[in-house]
Design a protein around this motif. Structure first.
Motif, PDB file in Angstrom:
ATOM      1  N   LEU A 193     120.530  20.566  30.267  1.00  0.00           N
ATOM      2  CA  LEU A 193     120.482  20.293  31.703  1.00  0.00           C
ATOM      3  C   LEU A 193     121.037  21.475  32.501  1.00  0.00           C
ATOM      4  CD1 LEU A 193     119.704  18.094  33.711  1.00  0.00           C
ATOM      5  CD2 LEU A 193     122.051  17.233  33.596  1.00  0.00           C
ATOM      6  N   ASP A 194     122.110  22.092  31.998  1.00  0.00           N
ATOM      7  CA  ASP A 194     122.678  23.265  32.665  1.00  0.00           C
ATOM      8  C   ASP A 194     121.687  24.424  32.680  1.00  0.00           C
ATOM      9  OD1 ASP A 194     125.016  21.965  33.202  1.00  0.00           O
ATOM     10  OD2 ASP A 194     126.123  22.788  31.494  1.00  0.00           O
ATOM     11  N   LEU A 195     121.003  24.636  31.563  1.00  0.00           N
ATOM     12  CA  LEU A 195     120.021  25.717  31.489  1.00  0.00           C
ATOM     13  C   LEU A 195     118.865  25.469  32.464  1.00  0.00           C
ATOM     14  CD1 LEU A 195     119.872  26.231  27.609  1.00  0.00           C
ATOM     15  CD2 LEU A 195     120.841  27.813  29.276  1.00  0.00           C
ATOM     16  N   ALA A 196     118.395  24.219  32.517  1.00  0.00           N
ATOM     17  CA  ALA A 196     117.280  23.895  33.409  1.00  0.00           C
ATOM     18  C   ALA A 196     117.677  24.039  34.879  1.00  0.00           C
ATOM     19  CB  ALA A 196     116.789  22.475  33.133  1.00  0.00           C
ATOM     20  N   THR A 197     118.880  23.565  35.233  1.00  0.00           N
ATOM     21  CA  THR A 197     119.326  23.691  36.629  1.00  0.00           C
ATOM     22  C   THR A 197     119.571  25.152  36.989  1.00  0.00           C
ATOM     23  OG1 THR A 197     121.613  23.236  35.917  1.00  0.00           O
ATOM     24  CG2 THR A 197     120.332  21.374  36.765  1.00  0.00           C
ATOM     25  N   HIS A 198     119.953  25.971  36.009  1.00  0.00           N
ATOM     26  CA  HIS A 198     120.129  27.396  36.260  1.00  0.00           C
ATOM     27  C   HIS A 198     118.784  28.054  36.600  1.00  0.00           C
ATOM     28  CE1 HIS A 198     121.920  31.377  35.969  1.00  0.00           C
ATOM     29  NE2 HIS A 198     120.888  31.738  35.221  1.00  0.00           N
ATOM     30  N   ILE A 199     117.729  27.666  35.851  1.00  0.00           N
ATOM     31  CA  ILE A 199     116.391  28.200  36.124  1.00  0.00           C
ATOM     32  C   ILE A 199     115.929  27.774  37.518  1.00  0.00           C
ATOM     33  CG2 ILE A 199     113.961  28.105  35.418  1.00  0.00           C
ATOM     34  CD1 ILE A 199     114.996  27.667  32.523  1.00  0.00           C
ATOM     35  N   ILE A 200     116.160  26.505  37.860  1.00  0.00           N
ATOM     36  CA  ILE A 200     115.784  26.013  39.193  1.00  0.00           C
ATOM     37  C   ILE A 200     116.518  26.783  40.273  1.00  0.00           C
ATOM     38  CG2 ILE A 200     115.932  24.024  40.761  1.00  0.00           C
ATOM     39  CD1 ILE A 200     115.406  22.242  38.309  1.00  0.00           C
ATOM     40  N   GLY A 201     117.825  27.036  40.045  1.00  0.00           N
ATOM     41  CA  GLY A 201     118.617  27.775  41.021  1.00  0.00           C
ATOM     42  C   GLY A 201     118.072  29.166  41.281  1.00  0.00           C
ATOM     43  N   ARG A 202     117.592  29.827  40.227  1.00  0.00           N
ATOM     44  CA  ARG A 202     117.044  31.179  40.376  1.00  0.00           C
ATOM     45  C   ARG A 202     115.698  31.170  41.101  1.00  0.00           C
ATOM     46  NH1 ARG A 202     119.360  35.342  37.703  1.00  0.00           N
ATOM     47  NH2 ARG A 202     117.413  36.524  37.867  1.00  0.00           N
ATOM     48  N   LYS A 203     115.000  30.032  41.034  1.00  0.00           N
ATOM     49  CA  LYS A 203     113.693  29.941  41.677  1.00  0.00           C
ATOM     50  C   LYS A 203     113.747  29.297  43.061  1.00  0.00           C
ATOM     51  CE  LYS A 203     110.678  29.826  37.608  1.00  0.00           C
ATOM     52  NZ  LYS A 203     109.715  30.823  38.080  1.00  0.00           N
ATOM     53  N   MET A 204     114.935  28.969  43.547  1.00  0.00           N
ATOM     54  CA  MET A 204     115.060  28.324  44.855  1.00  0.00           C
ATOM     55  C   MET A 204     114.597  29.261  45.972  1.00  0.00           C
ATOM     56  SD  MET A 204     116.116  25.160  44.910  1.00  0.00           S
ATOM     57  CE  MET A 204     116.845  24.990  46.525  1.00  0.00           C
ATOM     58  N   SER A 205     113.866  28.701  46.939  1.00  0.00           N
ATOM     59  CA  SER A 205     113.428  29.463  48.110  1.00  0.00           C
ATOM     60  C   SER A 205     113.130  28.474  49.225  1.00  0.00           C
ATOM     61  CB  SER A 205     112.192  30.307  47.779  1.00  0.00           C
ATOM     62  OG  SER A 205     111.105  29.472  47.428  1.00  0.00           O
ATOM     63  N   HIS A 206     112.408  28.912  50.253  1.00  0.00           N
ATOM     64  CA  HIS A 206     112.002  28.035  51.347  1.00  0.00           C
ATOM     65  C   HIS A 206     110.485  27.907  51.331  1.00  0.00           C
ATOM     66  CE1 HIS A 206     115.993  27.803  53.102  1.00  0.00           C
ATOM     67  NE2 HIS A 206     116.110  29.089  52.868  1.00  0.00           N
ATOM     68  N   PHE A 207     110.000  26.769  51.807  1.00  0.00           N
ATOM     69  CA  PHE A 207     108.562  26.518  51.762  1.00  0.00           C
ATOM     70  C   PHE A 207     107.824  27.432  52.730  1.00  0.00           C
ATOM     71  CE2 PHE A 207     104.838  24.124  53.469  1.00  0.00           C
ATOM     72  CZ  PHE A 207     104.054  24.239  52.335  1.00  0.00           C
ATOM     73  N   ASP A 208     106.844  28.146  52.198  1.00  0.00           N
ATOM     74  CA  ASP A 208     105.983  28.995  53.001  1.00  0.00           C
ATOM     75  C   ASP A 208     104.550  28.764  52.516  1.00  0.00           C
ATOM     76  OD1 ASP A 208     104.628  30.880  54.434  1.00  0.00           O
ATOM     77  OD2 ASP A 208     105.565  32.626  53.491  1.00  0.00           O
ATOM     78  N   PRO A 209     103.726  28.029  53.294  1.00  0.00           N
ATOM     79  CA  PRO A 209     102.370  27.722  52.815  1.00  0.00           C
ATOM     80  C   PRO A 209     101.523  28.954  52.562  1.00  0.00           C
ATOM     81  CG  PRO A 209     102.627  27.137  55.138  1.00  0.00           C
ATOM     82  CD  PRO A 209     103.988  27.463  54.622  1.00  0.00           C
ATOM     83  N   LYS A 210     101.825  30.072  53.243  1.00  0.00           N
ATOM     84  CA  LYS A 210     101.036  31.287  53.052  1.00  0.00           C
ATOM     85  C   LYS A 210     101.286  31.922  51.685  1.00  0.00           C
ATOM     86  CE  LYS A 210     100.791  32.379  57.964  1.00  0.00           C
ATOM     87  NZ  LYS A 210     101.166  33.339  59.030  1.00  0.00           N
ATOM     88  N   ARG A 211     102.355  31.484  51.032  1.00  0.00           N
ATOM     89  CA  ARG A 211     102.675  32.032  49.708  1.00  0.00           C
ATOM     90  C   ARG A 211     101.650  31.584  48.669  1.00  0.00           C
ATOM     91  NH1 ARG A 211     108.450  30.962  46.586  1.00  0.00           N
ATOM     92  NH2 ARG A 211     107.928  32.010  44.644  1.00  0.00           N
ATOM     93  N   PHE A 212     101.036  30.426  48.911  1.00  0.00           N
ATOM     94  CA  PHE A 212     100.105  29.866  47.935  1.00  0.00           C
ATOM     95  C   PHE A 212      98.671  30.163  48.371  1.00  0.00           C
ATOM     96  CE2 PHE A 212     103.987  27.448  47.609  1.00  0.00           C
ATOM     97  CZ  PHE A 212     104.191  27.407  46.231  1.00  0.00           C
ATOM     98  N   GLU A 213      98.144  31.298  47.924  1.00  0.00           N
ATOM     99  CA  GLU A 213      96.765  31.637  48.250  1.00  0.00           C
ATOM    100  C   GLU A 213      95.829  30.866  47.331  1.00  0.00           C
ATOM    101  OE1 GLU A 213      95.603  35.516  45.739  1.00  0.00           O
ATOM    102  OE2 GLU A 213      97.055  35.908  47.338  1.00  0.00           O
ATOM    103  N   ASP A 214      94.605  30.668  47.797  1.00  0.00           N
ATOM    104  CA  ASP A 214      93.617  29.927  47.029  1.00  0.00           C
ATOM    105  C   ASP A 214      92.994  30.868  45.998  1.00  0.00           C
ATOM    106  OD1 ASP A 214      91.596  28.354  46.031  1.00  0.00           O
ATOM    107  OD2 ASP A 214      91.009  27.544  47.990  1.00  0.00           O
ATOM    108  N   ARG A 215      93.620  30.930  44.830  1.00  0.00           N
ATOM    109  CA  ARG A 215      93.174  31.876  43.805  1.00  0.00           C
ATOM    110  C   ARG A 215      91.793  31.523  43.251  1.00  0.00           C
ATOM    111  NH1 ARG A 215      98.438  32.098  39.981  1.00  0.00           N
ATOM    112  NH2 ARG A 215      97.998  29.872  40.037  1.00  0.00           N
ATOM    113  N   TYR A 216      91.488  30.223  43.191  1.00  0.00           N
ATOM    114  CA  TYR A 216      90.167  29.827  42.703  1.00  0.00           C
ATOM    115  C   TYR A 216      89.081  30.287  43.677  1.00  0.00           C
ATOM    116  CZ  TYR A 216      86.356  26.984  40.906  1.00  0.00           C
ATOM    117  OH  TYR A 216      85.151  26.568  40.396  1.00  0.00           O
ATOM    118  N   GLN A 217      89.324  30.102  44.974  1.00  0.00           N
ATOM    119  CA  GLN A 217      88.349  30.560  45.974  1.00  0.00           C
ATOM    120  C   GLN A 217      88.189  32.079  45.912  1.00  0.00           C
ATOM    121  OE1 GLN A 217      87.237  28.785  49.468  1.00  0.00           O
ATOM    122  NE2 GLN A 217      87.893  30.404  50.847  1.00  0.00           N
TER     123      GLN A 217
END
Length: 316
Positions: A193-217
């Motif tokens: 659980l500590d390892l998983a929460t550490h990974i989540i902590g490193r990936k924390m950011s704020h929501f930005d819809p422009k970050r997710f481009e439509d790669r399939y399109q």
């Protein structure tokens, strides 16, 4: 340019009402879409409604809607009969109740719209309803008829307007217990659980819809461009995730990979910072003024860290 409203009516709170307009908040216009063509002629195909018994095409003025009550048995409804079913919410969104936003389960949210006052005279009443909701920190619930169906609708203040989100009925949302009841409850160790929460902590950011481009399109557009310009087509075969043999080992390797990615990002940014700082470091010191004792105005300007004006230089 804003799209045309797809509904006009009244927003009502008790005895307060004002004319409003409803606009679609989302669009699928930019999505890649295809037409069906005849492979040999390249002509675009048209769909036809055909009577399966006579195998003949049925003209639009001969088509009618029917509700199935038994096998091969229908109740026929004319368009004017359907249009005659007019209830209050056809033209009025009456706010029936207010609830805290976090009480509404996200699975009930359907389609978002923007609700605005229809004309200057409606703005005052609209603003009163909007600001009252904002002050109480609640959302309003009402009903509206869209595309011949009455839907529950949630009204939420947003900037100078309201976001109106249609809601699904209770019978449209499946119970999660039907899917989750057979999931076991394995014990999770503190270390994992500590390892998983550490990974989540490193990936924390704020929501930005422009970050997710439509790669399939984007991949579809690349394919279309390659076909159009007679270029070779690249076939991408995505790698499938391997089966996790040891969960603990996978967690540890994930942290190591995250750290390596972080170092790589810092290394990429370092040359840019050094390049930006280089001109300042190589800048030659300014030549001393010819007069070692400038007059008071120039000296005061230099002590304040400002460059003397041309007039002051000339005066010295």
């Amino acid at each position: 340019m804003a799209p045309r409203s797809n509904w006009k009516g009244y927003l009502k709170l008790s005895l307060v009402s004002c004319p409003v307009q409803l606009f679609p908040a989302t669009t699928t216009k930019e999505r890649v879409s295809f037409h069906l063509l005849h492979r040999d002629t390249g002509n675009r195909l048209r769909r036809k409604l055909v009577d399966p018994e006579t195998d003949e095409e049925v003209a639009s003025d001969e088509q009618v809607r029917g509700y199935q009550v038994a096998k091969n048995e229908y109740v026929i409804l004319e368009e004017e009969e359907i249009d005659s079913v007019a209830i209050e919410s056809t033209h009025t969104i009456d706010i029936e109740t207010f609830v805290p936003r976090d009480e509404i389960d996200e699975t009930f949210l359907d389609t978002p719209y923007y609700l605005t006052p229809d004309g200057k005279l409606a703005e005052e009443a609209f603003a009163v309803i909007r600001e009252a909701m904002r002050q109480k920190n609640v959302v309003g619930l009402g009903r509206v008829v869209l595309y011949r169906r009455e839907r529950p609708i949630m009204l939420e203040p947003r900037g100078k307007g309201l976001v109106a989100t249609t809601l699904r009925y209770a019978y449209e949302v499946r119970e999660d217990e039907d899917y989750f009841e057979n999931i076991g409850e394995p014990e999770v160790s503190e270390e994992m659980l500590d390892l998983a929460t550490h990974i989540i902590g490193r990936k924390m950011s704020h929501f930005d819809p422009k970050r997710f481009e439509d790669r399939y399109q984007n991949a579809l557009l690349d394919l279309i461009k390659a076909k159009q310009t007679h270029q070779p087509i690249k076939v991408n075969v995505p790698a499938k995730p391997s089966n996790v043999v040891s969960l603990m080992d996978a967690l540890r390797r994930s942290i190591s990979a995250e750290q390596d990615n972080g170092k790589a990002e810092k290394a990429d940014k370092a040359p840019a910072r050094a390049k930006a700082a280089k001109p300042a470091a190589e800048a030659k010191p300014a030549k001393p003024a010819a007069d070692p004792k400038p007059k008071a105005p120039v000296a005061a300007a230099r002590r304040a860290g400002a460059k003397p004006s041309p007039k002051l230089k000339k005066a010295s």
